[in-house]
Design a protein around this motif. Structure first.
Motif, PDB file in Angstrom:
ATOM      1  N   PRO A 249     -15.597   1.503  50.655  1.00  0.00           N
ATOM      2  CA  PRO A 249     -14.776   1.034  51.786  1.00  0.00           C
ATOM      3  C   PRO A 249     -14.011   2.193  52.407  1.00  0.00           C
ATOM      4  N   ARG A 250     -13.895   2.164  53.718  1.00  0.00           N
ATOM      5  CA  ARG A 250     -13.258   3.251  54.454  1.00  0.00           C
ATOM      6  C   ARG A 250     -11.837   3.479  53.950  1.00  0.00           C
ATOM      7  N   GLU A 251     -11.548   4.716  53.567  1.00  0.00           N
ATOM      8  CA  GLU A 251     -10.228   5.171  53.137  1.00  0.00           C
ATOM      9  C   GLU A 251      -9.717   4.467  51.884  1.00  0.00           C
ATOM     10  N   SER A 252     -10.610   3.774  51.156  1.00  0.00           N
ATOM     11  CA  SER A 252     -10.165   3.128  49.924  1.00  0.00           C
ATOM     12  C   SER A 252      -9.767   4.157  48.872  1.00  0.00           C
ATOM     13  N   LYS A 494      -3.485  22.512  52.789  1.00  0.00           N
ATOM     14  CA  LYS A 494      -4.646  22.196  51.964  1.00  0.00           C
ATOM     15  C   LYS A 494      -4.410  20.920  51.170  1.00  0.00           C
ATOM     16  N   ARG A 495      -3.200  20.734  50.650  1.00  0.00           N
ATOM     17  CA  ARG A 495      -2.884  19.542  49.866  1.00  0.00           C
ATOM     18  C   ARG A 495      -3.064  18.273  50.696  1.00  0.00           C
ATOM     19  N   TYR A 496      -2.500  18.256  51.897  1.00  0.00           N
ATOM     20  CA  TYR A 496      -2.620  17.056  52.731  1.00  0.00           C
ATOM     21  C   TYR A 496      -4.038  16.886  53.256  1.00  0.00           C
ATOM     22  N   GLN A 497      -4.718  17.979  53.506  1.00  0.00           N
ATOM     23  CA  GLN A 497      -6.104  17.886  53.943  1.00  0.00           C
ATOM     24  C   GLN A 497      -6.964  17.239  52.867  1.00  0.00           C
ATOM     25  N   VAL A 498      -6.739  17.605  51.624  1.00  0.00           N
ATOM     26  CA  VAL A 498      -7.528  17.057  50.521  1.00  0.00           C
ATOM     27  C   VAL A 498      -7.154  15.605  50.258  1.00  0.00           C
ATOM     28  N   MET A 499      -5.874  15.292  50.372  1.00  0.00           N
ATOM     29  CA  MET A 499      -5.440  13.927  50.075  1.00  0.00           C
ATOM     30  C   MET A 499      -6.049  12.915  51.035  1.00  0.00           C
ATOM     31  N   PHE A 500      -6.116  13.260  52.313  1.00  0.00           N
ATOM     32  CA  PHE A 500      -6.578  12.300  53.309  1.00  0.00           C
ATOM     33  C   PHE A 500      -8.052  12.457  53.652  1.00  0.00           C
ATOM     34  N   GLY A 501      -8.762  13.345  52.978  1.00  0.00           N
ATOM     35  CA  GLY A 501     -10.195  13.422  53.162  1.00  0.00           C
ATOM     36  C   GLY A 501     -10.603  14.320  54.308  1.00  0.00           C
ATOM     37  N   SER A 502     -11.883  14.647  54.312  1.00  0.00           N
ATOM     38  CA  SER A 502     -12.428  15.570  55.309  1.00  0.00           C
ATOM     39  C   SER A 502     -13.253  14.878  56.370  1.00  0.00           C
ATOM     40  N   GLY A 503     -13.321  13.535  56.333  1.00  0.00           N
ATOM     41  CA  GLY A 503     -14.087  12.817  57.340  1.00  0.00           C
ATOM     42  C   GLY A 503     -13.409  12.868  58.700  1.00  0.00           C
ATOM     43  N   VAL A 504     -14.170  12.498  59.737  1.00  0.00           N
ATOM     44  CA  VAL A 504     -13.639  12.510  61.096  1.00  0.00           C
ATOM     45  C   VAL A 504     -12.518  11.473  61.205  1.00  0.00           C
ATOM     46  N   ALA A 716      -7.782   1.957  63.681  1.00  0.00           N
ATOM     47  CA  ALA A 716      -8.749   1.022  63.128  1.00  0.00           C
ATOM     48  C   ALA A 716      -8.612   0.932  61.634  1.00  0.00           C
ATOM     49  N   SER A 717      -8.388   2.067  60.997  1.00  0.00           N
ATOM     50  CA  SER A 717      -8.230   2.047  59.549  1.00  0.00           C
ATOM     51  C   SER A 717      -6.935   1.385  59.148  1.00  0.00           C
ATOM     52  N   ALA A 718      -5.902   1.538  59.989  1.00  0.00           N
ATOM     53  CA  ALA A 718      -4.640   0.908  59.663  1.00  0.00           C
ATOM     54  C   ALA A 718      -4.757  -0.600  59.755  1.00  0.00           C
ATOM     55  N   GLY A 719      -5.487  -1.074  60.728  1.00  0.00           N
ATOM     56  CA  GLY A 719      -5.626  -2.513  60.853  1.00  0.00           C
ATOM     57  C   GLY A 719      -6.688  -3.082  59.943  1.00  0.00           C
ATOM     58  N   ASP A 720      -7.561  -2.247  59.436  1.00  0.00           N
ATOM     59  CA  ASP A 720      -8.649  -2.690  58.583  1.00  0.00           C
ATOM     60  C   ASP A 720      -8.131  -2.882  57.184  1.00  0.00           C
ATOM     61  N   ARG A 721      -7.308  -3.858  57.024  1.00  0.00           N
ATOM     62  CA  ARG A 721      -6.629  -4.046  55.751  1.00  0.00           C
ATOM     63  C   ARG A 721      -7.595  -4.557  54.708  1.00  0.00           C
ATOM     64  N   ASP A 722      -7.817  -3.763  53.695  1.00  0.00           N
ATOM     65  CA  ASP A 722      -8.660  -4.126  52.571  1.00  0.00           C
ATOM     66  C   ASP A 722     -10.057  -4.535  53.008  1.00  0.00           C
ATOM     67  N   SER A 723     -10.507  -4.000  54.126  1.00  0.00           N
ATOM     68  CA  SER A 723     -11.865  -4.245  54.613  1.00  0.00           C
ATOM     69  C   SER A 723     -12.141  -5.729  54.787  1.00  0.00           C
ATOM     70  N   LYS A 724     -11.204  -6.450  55.385  1.00  0.00           N
ATOM     71  CA  LYS A 724     -11.403  -7.873  55.619  1.00  0.00           C
ATOM     72  C   LYS A 724     -12.467  -8.079  56.686  1.00  0.00           C
TER      73      LYS A 724
END
Length: 755
Positions: A249-252, A494-504, A716-724
């Motif tokens: 799931p996105r950003e899970s 680098k820390r924040y970049q790694v925490m939130f991922g490298s995807g677009v 979109a990810s913010a509203g995509d709560r738990d991939s409902k």
């Protein structure tokens, strides 16, 4: 020699080589004692120019804006400062006067007894002092004159700031500064639009606390942590694909990191290692929501028909391939066949008919599908957690070995005595001294600052790079010469970049921020001077809480909010949209308000998820400390992008036209936002949410609500709560049902407002 007497002669130009390799034309001043010199032959002149261009200045001079250039007219090198437009024939000296803030050089005048030795120097230069000649710039030297923390005169009854090196007490007077020489810093880069206000002083009061025993950051360790975290993400992707046949799931994974840190008692600032339970409720819930298939947002009838067909096929395949009970097989098989027959005979159904049928199928088959997938999904969560624990052990051992090689003792660190007194909040201090830092290269590409360590490059725009420098000046006490500045900036990004991922656009929604006009209104109307959930990259005030105290503390962080215990003050809270974190936040709020008799106020901004409502939102609405609540509808307000620190140069003075690598600086929220005021009695008396103040806050939202773009990727990810599923998420964006929004504490408080 300054820019105002920087004469221009026709036909005379100097090639200015900037650190980025770009060139611009400038005309250096010719000293009156020099005589015209005939231009050398073209080839010899070109060779001489190349040789001079290869001469590299020291790092501290480059950081101060100096570059070595060649004058074709005078056929000799000169030095040009791109920040101040200053030109010198002789090698510049750090600390000489700034032509903008001190055009006469009064602050850089030599002390008594030194003037005779400096008379032979022209161009406004002076001799180096022995201490300057003895100082050898470190690889990361980013020298700036020391800037004292602003002093606020107070009375003895007001809390004071602790006596830490490099910081003056809050009750100090201006007399303490008399007799202290001050040298202005070189003119910094000035962004066209500012998204922060670092001049706001804090009103947050805490009890004095001892330094933390976190291991000091180091680029080598941060690089290893980044590599292992990326590897852990790959493991998660492979497990979801191999065991369940789905994409993660996105950003899970990002929300898993946030949820784990709520309960983690381990030693690593990023990866969890001591959590109970080992199976993450957040990761388990999000993976289960995508089984047997992920239900996406639906727009057209044909899409709804295909989605219903795919879900029926996937549910039947899963129940037949897993160890299910006979009753479960029977129920799922019957419902799937009934759905298939309905699809074959009814070709005139609408989109709503297909979605209703899908909802019915999920209710009938969902419990049985969940039962057969439960053990497998729990295995995924447990596997990821135990791999993370092993990675933490490796990182910790490598970090201890590095400190041992630098003769830094971890267990034998001296404990600092802490007095039982109230102080204004101050940044996190580390009890373990920092090791020597390796070289981190810095260069600028247009408006982007690029920092490279061992081939790993991180980027930040010039405006935020200047912001980090200011935060470092205000907060760091162990690096007055900025020798460790670049390496710590590299570790931070680098820390924040790694925490939130490298995807677009990945992770930008988890680090979004309120618009600037809203912050201004909060500060003016409610005395807000502190952010409970921020980072050095997206903070508005210079005092804030953040996720990583070991590195963020050098840039003003007061540590994680769940371990921050203020006694009084006015705070803004816009937490990452993780249910477990928001629930722990509410518990912490109520504990603080219950135990303090001083003015204490929290203004919380959370998504208005109503289908079903989140426990955090329900608890705040029923809290006895709730004084007011209002709702900002979906698509009628905005957030600042979490990737604002990599946004390119603005093309207009209007923030809405800032571009951020293809996305805008602001994006519309696809969900409503609930704004809740939690205050104790003293806080309500001091910062009461009156009708006038609420109207000012709403007006700030209208100011920020310009011609907004379409919802950004992060929204979109913010509203995509738990991939409902799409239809459930759409329903959650509708106006909430009627409920009693009056204050449980004071029925005379302003009622809930709807913007």
């Amino acid at each position: 020699m300054t820019s105002e007497n920087h004469g221009t002669v026709k036909g005379d130009s100097g090639m200015v080589m900037s650190p980025t390799g770009s060139s611009s034309q400038a005309s250096p001043l010719t000293p009156s004692t020099s005589k015209p010199v005939q231009e050398l032959p073209g080839l010899l002149n070109l060779m001489t120019f190349v040789i001079v261009s290869l001469v590299i200045l020291s790092d501290e001079l480059i950081q101060a804006g100096w570059a070595k250039c060649w004058s074709k007219r005078e056929n000799r090198p000169y030095y040009f400062n791109r920040f101040t437009n200053q030109s010198l024939w002789e090698m510049p000296v750090l600390g000489q006067h700034d032509v903008i803030s001190d055009p006469l050089g009064l602050n850089a005048a030599p002390a008594s007894g030194e003037g005779a030795g400096d008379t032979g120097l022209g161009n406004g230069q002076r001799k180096r002092r022995p201490s300057e000649e003895a100082f050898q710039g470190a690889p990361n030297s980013f020298k700036r004159p020391r800037v004292e923390i602003p002093v606020t005169p107070t009375t003895p009854t007001i809390p004071i700031s602790p006596s830490t090196p490099g910081a003056k007490p809050w009750n100090s007077t201006s007399d303490d500064k008399q007799g202290q020489p001050s040298t202005p810093a070189p003119a910094p880069y000035r962004p066209s639009v500012i998204y922060w206000d670092l001049d706001v002083q804090t009103n947050a009061v805490i009890k004095e606390r001892a330094p933390y025993d976190y291991l000091p950051p180091h680029p080598e360790i941060e690089l290893q942590r980044a590599q292992l975290t990326t590897k852990l993400r790959q493991h998660y992707h492979e497990l979801c694909s191999q065991r369940e046949g789905i994409e993660p799931p996105r950003e899970s994974f990002n929300r898993w990191l946030l949820e784990r840190k709520v309960v983690d008692k381990g030693v690593d600032p990023l990866l969890p290692s001591e959590c109970d339970p080992a199976v993450s409720p957040s990761m388990f819930r999000e993976v289960m929501n995508d089984i047997p298939i992920r239900l996406s947002r639906i727009k057209y009838k044909e899409e709804a028909r295909k989605l219903l067909f795919k879900y029926a096929e996937a549910a039947k395949k899963m129940i037949e391939s897993r160890n299910a009970t006979p009753d479960s097989r029977k129920v799922v098989k019957w419902n799937v066949e009934d759905t298939m027959n309905w699809l074959r005979r009814d070709h005139s159904a609408s989109k709503e008919d297909y979605m209703d049928r899908l909802e019915h199928l999920r209710k009938q088959c969902g419990p049985h599908v969940t039962a057969v997938a439960k053990d497998s999904v729990e295995g995924i969560c447990s596997k990821i957690y135990h791999i993370s624990t092993e990675y933490v052990r490796r990182i910790r051992q490598a970090h201890l070995n590095l400190l041992k090689e630098c003769n830094i003792a971890v267990d034998g660190a001296e404990s600092t005595e802490v007095q039982d007194r109230l102080v204004y909040c101050y940044p996190v201090r580390l009890s373990i001294p920092a090791p020597p830092q390796p070289r981190v290269e810095l260069h600028f590409e247009n408006d982007m600052a690029c920092l490279r360590y061992k081939g790993e490059m991180v980027k930040v725009n010039r405006g935020h790079f200047t912001k980090l420098e200011l935060l470092y000046r205000y907060s760091c006490i162990d690096d007055p010469r900025f020798e460790k500045f670049l390496s710590r900036v590299w570790c931070l990004i680098k820390r924040y970049q790694v925490m939130f991922g490298s995807g677009v656009n990945e992770g930008t929604g988890l680090q979004g921020a309120l618009p600037v006009p809203v912050f201004e209104a909060l500060n003016k109307q409610f005395g807000v001077s502190f952010e409970c959930f921020a980072s050095p990259l997206n903070c508005y005030f210079k005092q804030f809480c953040s996720a990583f105290p070991d590195i963020d503390g050098f840039f003003g962080s007061r540590g994680p909010f769940l371990s921050f215990t203020p006694v009084s003050g006015s705070f803004e809270a816009n937490p990452p949209f993780c249910e477990e974190l928001m629930d722990a936040m509410v518990t912490h709020f109520e504990d603080l308000l219950e135990n303090s008799s001083e003015p204490l106020s929290f203004i919380i901004f959370v998504p208005e998820w109503r289908d079903p409502p989140t426990p955090a939102l329900t608890r705040m609405e029923n809290s006895r400390f709730r004084r007011h609540q209002m709702t900002v509808p979906a698509f009628e307000h905005e957030y600042r992008s979490g990737s604002q620190h990599v946004c390119k140069r603005s093309v207009s003075f209007l923030p809405c036209f800032h571009t951020c690598t293809g996305e805008e600086m602001y994006y519309k929220a696809v969900h409503g936002t609930a704004v809740i005021f939690l205050q104790n009695n003293a806080g309500f008396a001091k910062w009461e949410p009156t009708t006038e103040r609420i109207q000012e806050l709403l007006a700030a939202y209208k100011i920020s609500g310009r011609s907004l773009s379409s919802p950004g990727p992060s929204s979109a990810s913010a509203g995509d709560r738990d991939s409902k599923p799409g239809h459930e998420r759409s329903a959650s964006l509708d106006a909430p049902g009627s409920r009693d929004n009056s204050s449980p504490v004071d029925k005379t408080a302003p009622e809930t407002a709807n913007v």
